[in-house]
Design a protein around this motif. Sequence first.
Motif, short mmCIF file in Angstrom:
data_model
loop_
_atom_site.label_atom_id
_atom_site.label_comp_id
_atom_site.label_asym_id
_atom_site.label_seq_id
_atom_site.Cartn_x
_atom_site.Cartn_y
_atom_site.Cartn_z
N THR A 120 26.46 -38.34 20.87
CA THR A 120 27.15 -38.30 19.57
C THR A 120 27.01 -39.63 18.84
O THR A 120 27.20 -40.70 19.44
N SER A 121 26.71 -39.58 17.57
CA SER A 121 26.72 -40.77 16.72
C SER A 121 27.90 -40.67 15.76
O SER A 121 28.47 -39.59 15.54
N GLN A 149 27.56 -35.36 15.43
CA GLN A 149 27.61 -36.43 14.42
C GLN A 149 28.98 -36.43 13.74
O GLN A 149 29.28 -35.56 12.93
N ILE A 150 29.77 -37.42 14.10
CA ILE A 150 31.12 -37.57 13.57
C ILE A 150 31.07 -38.41 12.30
O ILE A 150 30.30 -39.36 12.20
N TYR A 151 31.92 -38.06 11.34
CA TYR A 151 32.07 -38.85 10.12
C TYR A 151 33.48 -39.43 10.04
O TYR A 151 34.46 -38.72 10.31
N VAL A 152 33.57 -40.69 9.66
CA VAL A 152 34.85 -41.32 9.34
C VAL A 152 34.75 -41.85 7.92
O VAL A 152 33.98 -42.79 7.65
N PRO A 179 37.57 -30.33 12.18
CA PRO A 179 38.66 -31.31 12.25
C PRO A 179 38.46 -32.40 13.30
O PRO A 179 39.03 -33.48 13.17
N ASN A 180 37.65 -32.11 14.32
CA ASN A 180 37.43 -33.10 15.37
C ASN A 180 36.16 -33.91 15.16
O ASN A 180 35.83 -34.78 15.97
N GLN A 181 35.45 -33.62 14.08
CA GLN A 181 34.23 -34.36 13.76
C GLN A 181 34.30 -35.04 12.40
O GLN A 181 33.43 -35.85 12.07
N VAL A 182 35.30 -34.73 11.59
CA VAL A 182 35.47 -35.34 10.27
C VAL A 182 36.87 -35.95 10.19
O VAL A 182 37.87 -35.25 10.40
N PHE A 183 36.92 -37.24 9.86
CA PHE A 183 38.19 -37.95 9.77
C PHE A 183 38.28 -38.61 8.41
O PHE A 183 37.36 -39.30 7.97
N LEU A 184 39.40 -38.37 7.74
CA LEU A 184 39.61 -38.85 6.37
C LEU A 184 40.78 -39.82 6.37
O LEU A 184 41.95 -39.41 6.38
#
Length: 457
Positions: A120-121, A149-152, A179-184
Motif C-alpha cells: 500500500t502507498s 492506495q490510500i489518500y489523505v 472510508p478506510n482508504q480516503v481520509f479528509l
Amino acid sequence: MGARHTAPWWPCARPASTRSPSPPRSSSRNGSSSLDAPPKRSSARRIGGVPLEWPESGMLSYDWVLVLGEVLDMASRRLQPQQLPTVLPPHVAESLITCAGRLLSNEPNCVRIDPDPCSTSVVLVGDVHGQLHDVLHLLEITGFPSTNQIYVFNGDYVDRGAWGFETYILLLAWKVLLPNQVFLLRGNHETKFCTIAYGFEKEIMVKYGERASSLYQKILTCFQAHPLAAVIAGSVYVAHGGLFRQCEVPTLTPSNSISDSKRFVGHARRSLTLGTLEDLAKASRDVLDPSGVGSNAIPGDILWSDPSPNPGLEFNMARGIGLLFGPDCTQEFMAKHRLKLIVRSHEGPDAREKRVDMEGMDNGYTIDHVVHAGKLITLFSAPDYPQFQAGSHRYENKGAYIVLEPPDFSEPHYFTFEAILPRPQVSSYYDYVNALDSDEDLEFVRGSENTKEGVRS
C-alpha cells in the motif's frame, strides 16, 4: 500499473511529474459501498442533463463516484452555476453529505492510519480550494483511491475557487465509497468564518437557490465532523496548520474579554506549552468556528498555526489566531512521539509572499524545518492559485502532492503538477479585489463554543 484514464473534454496540461494510476482492487467492507472493479469512463453518460440519482440501496459504487466526477466536470463547463441542481439534485447532495458526516464523526480527533507495509502507498494532498479541474486531474495522474492506495487530504476544500461545492461533494463521495482508504482532515476554511468571507456560502446560494440554506447548514455540520489530524504508520503526522499548545482554560477578565481576544490582549503574559497527541485526543472538535481560546485552543491551533524559522512557541499575531512554532518545537514533538516526518499545509503563494523569512510556494511544497528527528514540510496542492486575482501578475505556482511508499512510509516522494488551463469562465463568489491575501485579521467571534446548536441558529 493500470493505464492512464483521460476524460476527452479536458484540455491538455502536462504535469511536471506524474505517476500512472493502478486500478482499484476488489474488496469487501462494512458500510455503504460496493467495491466492484472500476468501469471504463463514460464521458457521454450524463451530458444530456439527466439528473444523478442516489442509489436505492444507499451503497455507492466506483461507477457512481466516477460518473459523479464526470457530471460535475461537465456542469462546470456547459451549464450555468444555477443549473447544477438539474444534474445534481439537492436531495442527492444532502444524502451524500449526511452519509459522509456519519462516517467522519465516528473517527477520532487524530486518525491512526496503518497501511499494509508490503503493498500500500499513501498519497498526501494539501489545500485544493475549490479548484475542481485540478483535483480531477490529480486523481487521474496519481491513481484513484483503492485498497492499495490510500489518500489523505489535508483540508481547505472550499473557498476562493469557483467550484468549492463540487470539489467537496466529490471528495465526500470517495470517502463514503472507501472510508478506510480516503481520509479528509479539516482545514481552516472548513469554518463558517471563512466560507462567508471567501465565497463558499454565496456559491451555494447561487447554485441551489431556495434549497441552499438547508444545504449550507448540513455542510457546516459536516465540517465539524472532520478529524483534525492523522498519524500514518506511526511515523508521519499530518495536520492542516501543524502543532498546537497544551490546552488551558483562561478566566475571562476585562483585559481578555471575547471582544479583545482577537488581539491576544492578556495572552502575552501567559506562557505556552507544546501540546501532545494525548492532549489532542482529549480535545473537543465539535465546534464550527474554533476561537483559539479556552477549550477551542487545540482545534484553533491545528487549523491556523504556522511554522517559523525562529525557535520558540508564540501566538500568531499576524493571523490573530493559532501559533508560530519554531524548529525546536518540531524537534520536541517529533522526538516525543517518535515521528520522522510532519506534513502540514495552510500556506499558499500569497501567504508565503508576505513571509520573507520563509521559502516561497512556487513548487507546491517547502521543507521548512530540518531537525535531528526528521523534517517538517508544507504541502500545497492548488496550482495557479488563487483562481481570481486582481492584478495582471499571477503567481503561476505549481501544485504538489506527496507519496509515501512502504515499508517505512516516512520518506516523502514529491510530485508537482500544473493547473488545468484555461478554466471555464465563471464569476467569483467573493470580492477578490478587496479581499485579504492570506486570511489575516478576520473578525472572529471568540469565546463561543459554537456547537451544533449554534450551527442551526
